[in-house]
Design a protein around this motif. Structure first.
Motif, short mmCIF file in Angstrom:
data_model
loop_
_atom_site.label_atom_id
_atom_site.label_comp_id
_atom_site.label_asym_id
_atom_site.label_seq_id
_atom_site.Cartn_x
_atom_site.Cartn_y
_atom_site.Cartn_z
N ARG A 153 11.12 18.43 44.99
CA ARG A 153 11.35 17.96 46.35
C ARG A 153 10.03 17.89 47.14
NH1 ARG A 153 16.41 20.84 48.86
NH2 ARG A 153 16.16 19.07 50.28
N GLU A 176 25.40 16.65 53.48
CA GLU A 176 24.46 16.44 52.36
C GLU A 176 25.02 16.82 50.98
OE1 GLU A 176 20.14 17.07 53.40
OE2 GLU A 176 21.04 18.46 54.86
N GLY A 190 17.19 30.06 51.60
CA GLY A 190 17.18 28.78 52.32
C GLY A 190 15.77 28.41 52.71
N ALA A 191 15.63 27.82 53.90
CA ALA A 191 14.31 27.35 54.34
C ALA A 191 13.32 28.50 54.56
CB ALA A 191 14.46 26.53 55.62
N MET A 228 26.78 25.56 56.09
CA MET A 228 27.16 24.13 56.16
C MET A 228 27.50 23.55 54.78
SD MET A 228 27.01 23.50 59.29
CE MET A 228 27.11 21.71 59.34
N LEU A 229 27.39 24.37 53.76
CA LEU A 229 27.63 23.87 52.40
C LEU A 229 28.97 23.15 52.29
CD1 LEU A 229 26.76 26.46 49.63
CD2 LEU A 229 25.81 24.18 49.99
O1 CA2 Z 1 18.08 24.42 47.17
C1 CA2 Z 1 18.35 25.37 47.89
O2 CA2 Z 1 19.27 26.16 47.66
C2 CA2 Z 1 17.56 25.61 49.19
O3 CA2 Z 1 17.32 26.99 49.33
C3 CA2 Z 1 18.43 25.09 50.32
C4 CA2 Z 1 17.75 25.13 51.68
C5 CA2 Z 1 16.39 24.44 51.61
O4 CA2 Z 1 15.73 24.57 52.85
C6 CA2 Z 1 15.52 25.00 50.51
O5 CA2 Z 1 14.31 24.29 50.48
C7 CA2 Z 1 16.21 24.88 49.18
C8 CA2 Z 1 18.61 24.41 52.71
C9 CA2 Z 1 19.96 25.01 52.87
C10 CA2 Z 1 20.74 24.14 53.79
O6 CA2 Z 1 21.94 23.84 53.16
C11 CA2 Z 1 22.70 22.85 53.66
C12 CA2 Z 1 23.86 22.58 52.99
C13 CA2 Z 1 24.68 21.58 53.40
C14 CA2 Z 1 24.35 20.85 54.52
C15 CA2 Z 1 23.20 21.13 55.21
C16 CA2 Z 1 22.36 22.13 54.78
#
Ligand code: CA2
Length: 150
Positions: A108, A20, A77-78, A15-16
């Protein structure tokens, strides 16, 4: 032979650039991968990319990397904060893994401040946006070059 690097993107990173952008920036996953591909070439490495929203698929891809990869750059990721399975799969590969996060996870929510991956990673980069991947790639390739020469 060229160094072989596998880049793994965990859940929702597809989704990058689409949601967000204030947290994760405006580059898409394809943009990030294209940049890494170019940088890898300059560093004399070959990259392969994998993204999955599934913990089991990520564990499977890690296992499959064992004989075909020199090092792994990974944004779990999560799953960073929850997955013993991914931690165990990393250990089972015996390969060096660099953990990269776009956001600074220590700035965070509390639940993001625990990483199951960091304790088995070669190193961790967090907080530089898409640049975190590039910094991680540099660190990983430098490490592998040092190992090859020693
Ligand atoms: O900061 C990071 O790269 C994370 O790994 C990103 C994860 C998060 O759960 C980690 O705590 C930190 C989330 C990835 C989701 O990425 C998105 C990107 C755009 C829109 C929605 C989600």
């Amino acid at each position: 032979m060229k160094m072989r690097i596998l880049v793994i993107h965990g859940p929702n990173l597809n989704m990058l650039g689409k949601r967000e952008p204030e947290i994760y920036g405006s580059s898409t996953l394809d943009d990030v991968n294209a940049r890494l591909g170019k940088e890898a070439k300059e560093l004399g490495a070959k990259v392969e990319f994998f993204q999955s929203n599934s913990e089991g698929e990520i564990a499977g891809r890690l296992q499959a990397a064992m004989d075909s990869t020199d090092g792994i750059l990974m944004n779990p990721g999560a799953y960073t904060h929850t997955s013993v399975a991914i931690r165990d799969a990393i250990l089972s590969t015996g390969l060096p893994v660099v953990e990269a996060h776009m956001s600074n996870i220590y700035k965070r929510e509390d639940f993001r401040q625990k990483s199951y991956v960091s304790g088995v990673a070669l190193g961790v980069i967090s907080g530089f946006g898409a640049e975190s991947y590039s910094l991680g790639l540099r660190g990983l390739v430098d490490y592998l070059k040092g190992k090859a020469g020693s």
